[in-house]
Design a protein around this motif. Structure first.
Motif, short mmCIF file in Angstrom:
data_model
loop_
_atom_site.label_atom_id
_atom_site.label_comp_id
_atom_site.label_asym_id
_atom_site.label_seq_id
_atom_site.Cartn_x
_atom_site.Cartn_y
_atom_site.Cartn_z
N ARG A 84 -69.72 15.74 -7.43
CA ARG A 84 -69.77 16.38 -8.75
C ARG A 84 -71.08 17.12 -8.95
O ARG A 84 -71.12 18.22 -9.50
CB ARG A 84 -69.58 15.33 -9.85
N MET A 85 -72.16 16.51 -8.49
CA MET A 85 -73.47 17.12 -8.66
C MET A 85 -73.65 18.35 -7.78
O MET A 85 -74.20 19.36 -8.22
CB MET A 85 -74.56 16.10 -8.38
N VAL A 86 -73.20 18.29 -6.53
CA VAL A 86 -73.34 19.45 -5.65
C VAL A 86 -72.47 20.61 -6.17
O VAL A 86 -72.89 21.77 -6.13
CB VAL A 86 -73.06 19.09 -4.17
N ASP A 87 -71.29 20.30 -6.69
CA ASP A 87 -70.45 21.33 -7.29
C ASP A 87 -71.13 21.95 -8.50
O ASP A 87 -71.06 23.18 -8.70
CB ASP A 87 -69.08 20.76 -7.69
N LEU A 88 -71.80 21.14 -9.29
CA LEU A 88 -72.55 21.64 -10.44
C LEU A 88 -73.65 22.60 -9.99
O LEU A 88 -73.85 23.66 -10.60
CB LEU A 88 -73.13 20.46 -11.22
N CYS A 89 -74.35 22.26 -8.93
CA CYS A 89 -75.43 23.12 -8.41
C CYS A 89 -74.89 24.48 -7.99
O CYS A 89 -75.55 25.50 -8.17
CB CYS A 89 -76.11 22.46 -7.21
N LEU A 90 -73.69 24.50 -7.43
CA LEU A 90 -73.12 25.75 -6.93
C LEU A 90 -72.48 26.60 -8.02
O LEU A 90 -71.98 27.70 -7.73
CB LEU A 90 -72.11 25.45 -5.82
N THR A 91 -72.50 26.15 -9.27
CA THR A 91 -71.98 26.99 -10.35
C THR A 91 -72.89 28.17 -10.61
O THR A 91 -72.46 29.17 -11.16
CB THR A 91 -71.76 26.20 -11.66
N ASP A 92 -74.15 28.07 -10.23
CA ASP A 92 -75.07 29.20 -10.33
C ASP A 92 -74.86 30.07 -9.09
O ASP A 92 -75.09 29.62 -7.96
CB ASP A 92 -76.52 28.71 -10.40
N ALA A 93 -74.42 31.31 -9.29
CA ALA A 93 -74.07 32.19 -8.18
C ALA A 93 -75.23 32.47 -7.24
O ALA A 93 -75.02 32.84 -6.08
CB ALA A 93 -73.50 33.50 -8.72
N ARG A 94 -76.46 32.30 -7.70
CA ARG A 94 -77.62 32.54 -6.83
C ARG A 94 -77.78 31.45 -5.78
O ARG A 94 -78.37 31.68 -4.73
CB ARG A 94 -78.90 32.64 -7.67
N VAL A 95 -77.27 30.27 -6.06
CA VAL A 95 -77.40 29.15 -5.13
C VAL A 95 -76.39 29.34 -4.00
O VAL A 95 -75.18 29.36 -4.23
CB VAL A 95 -77.19 27.80 -5.85
N GLN A 96 -76.89 29.45 -2.78
CA GLN A 96 -76.05 29.66 -1.61
C GLN A 96 -75.75 28.37 -0.87
O GLN A 96 -74.80 28.30 -0.10
CB GLN A 96 -76.70 30.67 -0.66
N TRP A 97 -76.59 27.37 -1.08
CA TRP A 97 -76.46 26.10 -0.37
C TRP A 97 -77.06 25.02 -1.26
O TRP A 97 -78.05 25.25 -1.96
CB TRP A 97 -77.22 26.20 0.95
N ALA A 98 -76.46 23.86 -1.27
CA ALA A 98 -76.98 22.74 -2.06
C ALA A 98 -76.77 21.43 -1.33
O ALA A 98 -75.78 21.24 -0.63
CB ALA A 98 -76.32 22.68 -3.43
N SER A 99 -77.74 20.54 -1.49
CA SER A 99 -77.66 19.19 -0.94
C SER A 99 -78.02 18.22 -2.05
O SER A 99 -79.04 18.40 -2.73
CB SER A 99 -78.65 19.05 0.22
N VAL A 100 -77.19 17.21 -2.24
CA VAL A 100 -77.44 16.18 -3.24
C VAL A 100 -77.36 14.82 -2.56
O VAL A 100 -76.38 14.52 -1.88
CB VAL A 100 -76.43 16.25 -4.40
N THR A 101 -78.40 14.02 -2.76
CA THR A 101 -78.41 12.64 -2.28
C THR A 101 -78.45 11.72 -3.49
O THR A 101 -79.32 11.85 -4.34
CB THR A 101 -79.63 12.36 -1.38
N VAL A 102 -77.48 10.81 -3.56
CA VAL A 102 -77.45 9.79 -4.61
C VAL A 102 -77.88 8.47 -3.98
O VAL A 102 -77.31 8.04 -2.97
CB VAL A 102 -76.05 9.67 -5.24
N HIS A 103 -78.89 7.86 -4.58
CA HIS A 103 -79.43 6.58 -4.11
C HIS A 103 -78.93 5.45 -5.01
O HIS A 103 -78.94 5.58 -6.24
CB HIS A 103 -80.96 6.59 -4.17
N LYS A 104 -78.55 4.34 -4.38
CA LYS A 104 -78.12 3.14 -5.10
C LYS A 104 -78.92 1.96 -4.55
O LYS A 104 -78.44 1.18 -3.73
CB LYS A 104 -76.61 2.93 -4.91
N PRO A 105 -80.19 1.84 -4.97
CA PRO A 105 -81.09 0.84 -4.39
C PRO A 105 -80.74 -0.61 -4.72
O PRO A 105 -81.25 -1.53 -4.08
CB PRO A 105 -82.45 1.22 -4.94
N ASN A 106 -79.86 -0.81 -5.69
CA ASN A 106 -79.45 -2.17 -6.05
C ASN A 106 -77.98 -2.41 -5.75
O ASN A 106 -77.31 -3.18 -6.45
CB ASN A 106 -79.74 -2.43 -7.54
N ALA A 107 -77.49 -1.77 -4.71
CA ALA A 107 -76.09 -1.94 -4.32
C ALA A 107 -75.80 -3.42 -4.07
O ALA A 107 -76.66 -4.15 -3.58
CB ALA A 107 -75.79 -1.13 -3.07
#
Length: 125
Positions: A84-107
């Protein structure tokens, strides 16, 4: 996957938020802290040349949007959050590539560990 050649980068690291994501009832009920790192690949020449905020991605607004997903409606998987977050980043047409890392330190896993993280990368190319 690495950032494609010829693209500049904007990085937002260590964004934190309290969410109720997870597959277990206690995760949904009690919630926990999550972290997010975002890297955007885009051409920053116009922004650097003109010194105009309108020529780049406003990282304050990006942080607010990503945080909204992080603390928003619960999902089972951090993979879902990252997508969902990487898709949100790509809604801006200037963004050609996006990487999102979600951390769950208390899994909820038994062995001692430092972090559990999922990274999703997407490109327009």
């Amino acid at each position: 996957m690495a950032i494609p050649d010829g693209l500049d980068r904007i990085e937002l690291t260590g964004l934190r938020g309290f969410g109720h994501h997870g597959v277990f009832d206690h995760e949904r009920r009690d919630g926990q802290e999550f972290g997010v790192d975002v890297v955007l690949g885009l051409d920053l020449t116009a922004a650097g040349t003109t010194d105009d905020l309108a020529e780049t991605v406003h990282y304050g607004e990006l942080a607010d949007s990503i945080h909204g997903v992080l603390v928003g409606p619960p999902v089972d998987l951090i993979e879902t959050l990252a997508l969902r977050m990487v898709d949100l980043c790509l809604t801006d047409a200037r963004v050609q590539w996006a990487s999102v890392t979600v951390h769950k330190p208390n899994a909820p896993i038994t062995p001692t560990f430092t972090d559990v993280a999922v990274t999703i990368e997407r490109s327009r190319r």
